[in-house]
Design a protein around this motif. Sequence first.
Motif, mmCIF file in Angstrom:
data_model
loop_
_atom_site.group_PDB
_atom_site.id
_atom_site.type_symbol
_atom_site.label_atom_id
_atom_site.label_comp_id
_atom_site.label_asym_id
_atom_site.label_seq_id
_atom_site.Cartn_x
_atom_site.Cartn_y
_atom_site.Cartn_z
ATOM 1 N N ASN A 89 29.452 54.730 60.636
ATOM 2 C CA ASN A 89 29.177 54.187 62.265
ATOM 3 C C ASN A 89 28.634 55.176 63.128
ATOM 4 O O ASN A 89 29.160 55.367 64.421
ATOM 5 C CB ASN A 89 30.324 53.469 62.689
ATOM 6 C CG ASN A 89 30.639 52.121 62.085
ATOM 7 O OD1 ASN A 89 29.410 51.693 61.654
ATOM 8 N ND2 ASN A 89 31.794 51.683 61.813
ATOM 9 N N TRP A 148 35.772 47.286 74.645
ATOM 10 C CA TRP A 148 34.222 47.601 74.392
ATOM 11 C C TRP A 148 34.096 48.830 74.992
ATOM 12 O O TRP A 148 34.944 49.457 75.675
ATOM 13 C CB TRP A 148 33.410 46.705 75.250
ATOM 14 C CG TRP A 148 33.463 46.673 76.758
ATOM 15 C CD1 TRP A 148 34.455 46.337 77.818
ATOM 16 C CD2 TRP A 148 32.723 47.621 77.582
ATOM 17 N NE1 TRP A 148 34.007 46.754 78.972
ATOM 18 C CE2 TRP A 148 32.848 47.515 78.758
ATOM 19 C CE3 TRP A 148 31.411 48.265 77.379
ATOM 20 C CZ2 TRP A 148 32.394 48.282 79.843
ATOM 21 C CZ3 TRP A 148 30.479 48.831 78.377
ATOM 22 C CH2 TRP A 148 31.126 49.093 79.728
ATOM 23 N N SER A 151 28.651 53.867 73.173
ATOM 24 C CA SER A 151 28.677 54.972 72.158
ATOM 25 C C SER A 151 27.151 55.253 71.865
ATOM 26 O O SER A 151 26.245 54.559 71.455
ATOM 27 C CB SER A 151 29.212 54.840 71.016
ATOM 28 O OG SER A 151 28.891 55.732 69.978
ATOM 29 N N GLN A 154 24.435 52.354 71.927
ATOM 30 C CA GLN A 154 24.987 51.069 71.392
ATOM 31 C C GLN A 154 26.047 50.923 72.235
ATOM 32 O O GLN A 154 26.912 51.546 72.997
ATOM 33 C CB GLN A 154 25.583 51.528 70.119
ATOM 34 C CG GLN A 154 24.352 51.320 69.117
ATOM 35 C CD GLN A 154 25.070 51.275 67.698
ATOM 36 O OE1 GLN A 154 26.210 51.715 67.440
ATOM 37 N NE2 GLN A 154 24.390 50.694 66.877
ATOM 38 N N VAL A 156 29.493 49.071 71.922
ATOM 39 C CA VAL A 156 30.451 48.740 70.667
ATOM 40 C C VAL A 156 31.587 47.690 71.289
ATOM 41 O O VAL A 156 32.307 47.973 72.132
ATOM 42 C CB VAL A 156 31.144 49.964 70.366
ATOM 43 C CG1 VAL A 156 32.245 49.786 69.013
ATOM 44 C CG2 VAL A 156 30.153 51.159 69.885
ATOM 45 N N LYS A 158 35.235 45.642 70.448
ATOM 46 C CA LYS A 158 36.345 45.997 69.676
ATOM 47 C C LYS A 158 37.278 44.796 69.601
ATOM 48 O O LYS A 158 37.220 44.172 70.701
ATOM 49 C CB LYS A 158 36.835 47.474 69.987
ATOM 50 C CG LYS A 158 35.981 48.416 69.803
ATOM 51 C CD LYS A 158 36.529 49.790 70.279
ATOM 52 C CE LYS A 158 35.464 50.772 70.118
ATOM 53 N NZ LYS A 158 36.102 52.261 70.387
ATOM 54 N N THR A 163 39.864 48.198 66.725
ATOM 55 C CA THR A 163 38.855 48.311 65.468
ATOM 56 C C THR A 163 37.586 47.554 65.730
ATOM 57 O O THR A 163 37.629 46.514 66.547
ATOM 58 C CB THR A 163 39.411 47.390 64.301
ATOM 59 O OG1 THR A 163 40.807 47.749 64.110
ATOM 60 C CG2 THR A 163 38.634 47.304 62.969
ATOM 61 N N ASN A 164 36.303 48.219 65.404
ATOM 62 C CA ASN A 164 35.128 47.737 65.756
ATOM 63 C C ASN A 164 34.817 46.165 65.080
ATOM 64 O O ASN A 164 35.049 45.841 63.985
ATOM 65 C CB ASN A 164 33.997 48.466 64.947
ATOM 66 C CG ASN A 164 33.624 49.819 65.839
ATOM 67 O OD1 ASN A 164 34.552 50.293 66.967
ATOM 68 N ND2 ASN A 164 32.542 50.495 65.656
ATOM 69 N N ASN A 167 28.641 46.128 66.887
ATOM 70 C CA ASN A 167 27.706 47.059 67.488
ATOM 71 C C ASN A 167 26.540 46.526 67.817
ATOM 72 O O ASN A 167 25.936 45.891 67.053
ATOM 73 C CB ASN A 167 27.418 48.391 66.121
ATOM 74 C CG ASN A 167 28.748 49.366 65.864
ATOM 75 O OD1 ASN A 167 29.599 49.152 66.540
ATOM 76 N ND2 ASN A 167 28.744 49.943 64.855
ATOM 77 N N THR A 180 28.249 41.724 63.670
ATOM 78 C CA THR A 180 29.799 41.843 63.556
ATOM 79 C C THR A 180 29.939 42.586 62.240
ATOM 80 O O THR A 180 28.931 42.796 61.461
ATOM 81 C CB THR A 180 30.553 40.634 63.738
ATOM 82 O OG1 THR A 180 30.317 39.826 62.467
ATOM 83 C CG2 THR A 180 30.155 39.803 64.791
ATOM 84 N N THR A 181 30.820 43.119 62.136
ATOM 85 C CA THR A 181 31.445 43.865 60.910
ATOM 86 C C THR A 181 31.523 43.119 59.719
ATOM 87 O O THR A 181 31.293 43.265 58.581
ATOM 88 C CB THR A 181 32.613 44.355 60.797
ATOM 89 O OG1 THR A 181 33.715 43.419 61.460
ATOM 90 C CG2 THR A 181 32.991 45.602 61.759
#
Length: 190
Positions: A89, A148, A151, A154, A156, A158, A163-164, A167, A180-181
């Motif tokens: 990431n 949030w 970064s 981006q 991000v 959370k 936890t992410n 992105n 999403t993840t």
Amino acid sequence: MLHPIRIGAVTAALLVAAGCSRSMSPYSDNGPPPLAPVPTGQVAANQLPPPPPPPPPGDGFGNGETMSSDAEMSPGGNQGDLSASPDQNTQVASASRPALSRNSVLGAYKVTTDGGNCQIILSLTKWSGGYRAASRGCPGKVADVSAWDVSGSQVVLKDSAGTNVANLNSSGDARYEGRTTGGQSITLYR
């Protein structure tokens, strides 16, 4: 015989009621004294001064502080390393995607995601994993968004554990797109 007594009682009650409704006013029958006149004068009509200039780009705080470097924000400290694998990431701001500031991102957004539409509000209140976020009516993993941060280029999103969840990359004026993840597509826009 009861009839004249009733008439007398009703008449007495009416006289008492009439006497109660008439009170002695300190102003007699003329009403209250007149109010003093309000001072009159010229009303000034001046232009307001122009608003202060916006903070310089990249300064997300407006008070001279600058954001932490990407290397400081990453646990591994390799954010600027272009040889780092995408699985870690790591994201680097490029010329086509300038770094975002928190102030430019915060606010209320409409959200389009696989499974429906909802709302997300991003604030600058410190929260576990970054800053406070609130989702309203979001489906799937997007419902878990509660923090949030920015970064590089981006945004991000959370969950409450930090936890992410997703992105997002800027895709124009106040519009951010990503996944999403879990692979769910997500778009934030105003």
